[in-house]
Design a protein around this motif. Sequence first.
Motif, PDB file in Angstrom:
ATOM      1  N   VAL A 182      10.509  13.186   1.691  1.00  0.00           N
ATOM      2  CA  VAL A 182      10.875  12.189   0.685  1.00  0.00           C
ATOM      3  C   VAL A 182      11.321  10.923   1.417  1.00  0.00           C
ATOM      4  O   VAL A 182      12.101  10.983   2.369  1.00  0.00           O
ATOM      5  N   CYS A 183      10.779   9.794   0.982  1.00  0.00           N
ATOM      6  CA  CYS A 183      11.042   8.515   1.651  1.00  0.00           C
ATOM      7  C   CYS A 183      12.486   8.038   1.449  1.00  0.00           C
ATOM      8  O   CYS A 183      12.964   8.047   0.315  1.00  0.00           O
ATOM      9  N   PRO A 184      13.193   7.601   2.496  1.00  0.00           N
ATOM     10  CA  PRO A 184      12.799   7.624   3.906  1.00  0.00           C
ATOM     11  C   PRO A 184      12.822   9.054   4.446  1.00  0.00           C
ATOM     12  O   PRO A 184      13.818   9.744   4.302  1.00  0.00           O
ATOM     13  N   CYS A 185      11.720   9.476   5.061  1.00  0.00           N
ATOM     14  CA  CYS A 185      11.568  10.863   5.511  1.00  0.00           C
ATOM     15  C   CYS A 185      12.585  11.195   6.604  1.00  0.00           C
ATOM     16  O   CYS A 185      13.185  10.306   7.218  1.00  0.00           O
ATOM     17  N   LEU A 186      12.751  12.494   6.832  1.00  0.00           N
ATOM     18  CA  LEU A 186      13.748  12.942   7.807  1.00  0.00           C
ATOM     19  C   LEU A 186      13.548  12.319   9.196  1.00  0.00           C
ATOM     20  O   LEU A 186      14.512  11.815   9.778  1.00  0.00           O
ATOM     21  N   PRO A 187      12.318  12.310   9.761  1.00  0.00           N
ATOM     22  CA  PRO A 187      12.162  11.685  11.075  1.00  0.00           C
ATOM     23  C   PRO A 187      12.578  10.207  11.083  1.00  0.00           C
ATOM     24  O   PRO A 187      13.144   9.719  12.061  1.00  0.00           O
ATOM     25  N   THR A 188      12.320   9.517   9.984  1.00  0.00           N
ATOM     26  CA  THR A 188      12.726   8.113   9.900  1.00  0.00           C
ATOM     27  C   THR A 188      14.248   8.003   9.852  1.00  0.00           C
ATOM     28  O   THR A 188      14.835   7.156  10.508  1.00  0.00           O
ATOM     29  N   ARG A 189      14.871   8.918   9.078  1.00  0.00           N
ATOM     30  CA  ARG A 189      16.336   8.913   9.030  1.00  0.00           C
ATOM     31  C   ARG A 189      16.922   9.281  10.388  1.00  0.00           C
ATOM     32  O   ARG A 189      18.047   8.911  10.703  1.00  0.00           O
TER      33      ARG A 189
ATOM     34  N   TYR B  44       7.426  11.361  -2.196  1.00  0.00           N
ATOM     35  CA  TYR B  44       6.994  11.921  -0.920  1.00  0.00           C
ATOM     36  C   TYR B  44       6.165  10.884  -0.170  1.00  0.00           C
ATOM     37  O   TYR B  44       5.408  10.126  -0.776  1.00  0.00           O
ATOM     38  N   CYS B  45       6.305  10.880   1.162  1.00  0.00           N
ATOM     39  CA  CYS B  45       5.586   9.893   1.968  1.00  0.00           C
ATOM     40  C   CYS B  45       4.079  10.052   1.757  1.00  0.00           C
ATOM     41  O   CYS B  45       3.536  11.140   1.920  1.00  0.00           O
ATOM     42  N   PRO B  46       3.392   8.960   1.409  1.00  0.00           N
ATOM     43  CA  PRO B  46       1.944   9.052   1.205  1.00  0.00           C
ATOM     44  C   PRO B  46       1.179   9.242   2.523  1.00  0.00           C
ATOM     45  O   PRO B  46      -0.002   9.581   2.504  1.00  0.00           O
ATOM     46  N   CYS B  47       1.844   9.036   3.650  1.00  0.00           N
ATOM     47  CA  CYS B  47       1.201   9.201   4.956  1.00  0.00           C
ATOM     48  C   CYS B  47       1.320  10.638   5.461  1.00  0.00           C
ATOM     49  O   CYS B  47       0.731  10.991   6.474  1.00  0.00           O
TER      50      CYS B  47
ATOM     51  N   LEU C  59       0.841  -1.201   0.000  1.00  0.00           N
ATOM     52  CA  LEU C  59       0.000   0.000   0.000  1.00  0.00           C
ATOM     53  C   LEU C  59       0.876   1.250   0.000  1.00  0.00           C
ATOM     54  O   LEU C  59       0.648   2.209  -0.753  1.00  0.00           O
ATOM     55  N   VAL C  60       1.896   1.233   0.849  1.00  0.00           N
ATOM     56  CA  VAL C  60       2.800   2.378   0.955  1.00  0.00           C
ATOM     57  C   VAL C  60       3.601   2.537  -0.340  1.00  0.00           C
ATOM     58  O   VAL C  60       3.777   3.648  -0.842  1.00  0.00           O
ATOM     59  N   MET C  61       4.060   1.416  -0.891  1.00  0.00           N
ATOM     60  CA  MET C  61       4.814   1.471  -2.149  1.00  0.00           C
ATOM     61  C   MET C  61       3.969   2.097  -3.256  1.00  0.00           C
ATOM     62  O   MET C  61       4.435   2.959  -3.998  1.00  0.00           O
ATOM     63  N   GLU C  62       2.717   1.666  -3.359  1.00  0.00           N
ATOM     64  CA  GLU C  62       1.831   2.220  -4.385  1.00  0.00           C
ATOM     65  C   GLU C  62       1.633   3.713  -4.171  1.00  0.00           C
ATOM     66  O   GLU C  62       1.628   4.493  -5.129  1.00  0.00           O
ATOM     67  N   GLY C  63       1.487   4.114  -2.905  1.00  0.00           N
ATOM     68  CA  GLY C  63       1.321   5.528  -2.580  1.00  0.00           C
ATOM     69  C   GLY C  63       2.543   6.337  -2.962  1.00  0.00           C
ATOM     70  O   GLY C  63       2.433   7.452  -3.488  1.00  0.00           O
ATOM     71  N   LEU C  64       3.719   5.786  -2.695  1.00  0.00           N
ATOM     72  CA  LEU C  64       4.970   6.480  -3.030  1.00  0.00           C
ATOM     73  C   LEU C  64       5.116   6.643  -4.543  1.00  0.00           C
ATOM     74  O   LEU C  64       5.505   7.709  -5.027  1.00  0.00           O
ATOM     75  N   ILE C  65       4.795   5.593  -5.265  1.00  0.00           N
ATOM     76  CA  ILE C  65       4.935   5.626  -6.721  1.00  0.00           C
ATOM     77  C   ILE C  65       3.920   6.610  -7.326  1.00  0.00           C
ATOM     78  O   ILE C  65       4.224   7.363  -8.243  1.00  0.00           O
TER      79      ILE C  65
END
Length: 124
Positions: free
Chosen positions: A106-113, A94-97, A78-84
Amino acid sequence: MKHKIYCEVCRVSFIYNGEPEVGNKVVCTVCGAELEILETVPEVKASRFAQEPEVEMRNRAENYARLRGYTFNEDKELVMEGLIEKNRLFGDFYCPCRFENIPENVCPCLPTRMNDVRKYGKCY
Ligand SMILES: [Zn+2]
């Protein structure tokens, strides 16, 4: 030998251990993006490795997960489809969430990094 390479995806430099050669592919150790080395003198320059958007995003996610020792949850597709889809509509993964289409998301987003997954057990 250690080289500093700037990653245009996550916009920071990472250390590359090895002998960079023009045309070689390297993986950013910060975000997992695949980069192609463009020049090595006077410093190593690289840009996003040209590939199909879906392949690029899947490789980046796989690389990032492997580098950090993370696993995907059941929402991966689901997330992959959103990103694409976001890349198709807005020009980058960009993160679909997240609402804002800004470089930090932009995935991986800054908080995730910045280790959100370690803190909260999963990304946003
Ligand atoms: Zn990067």
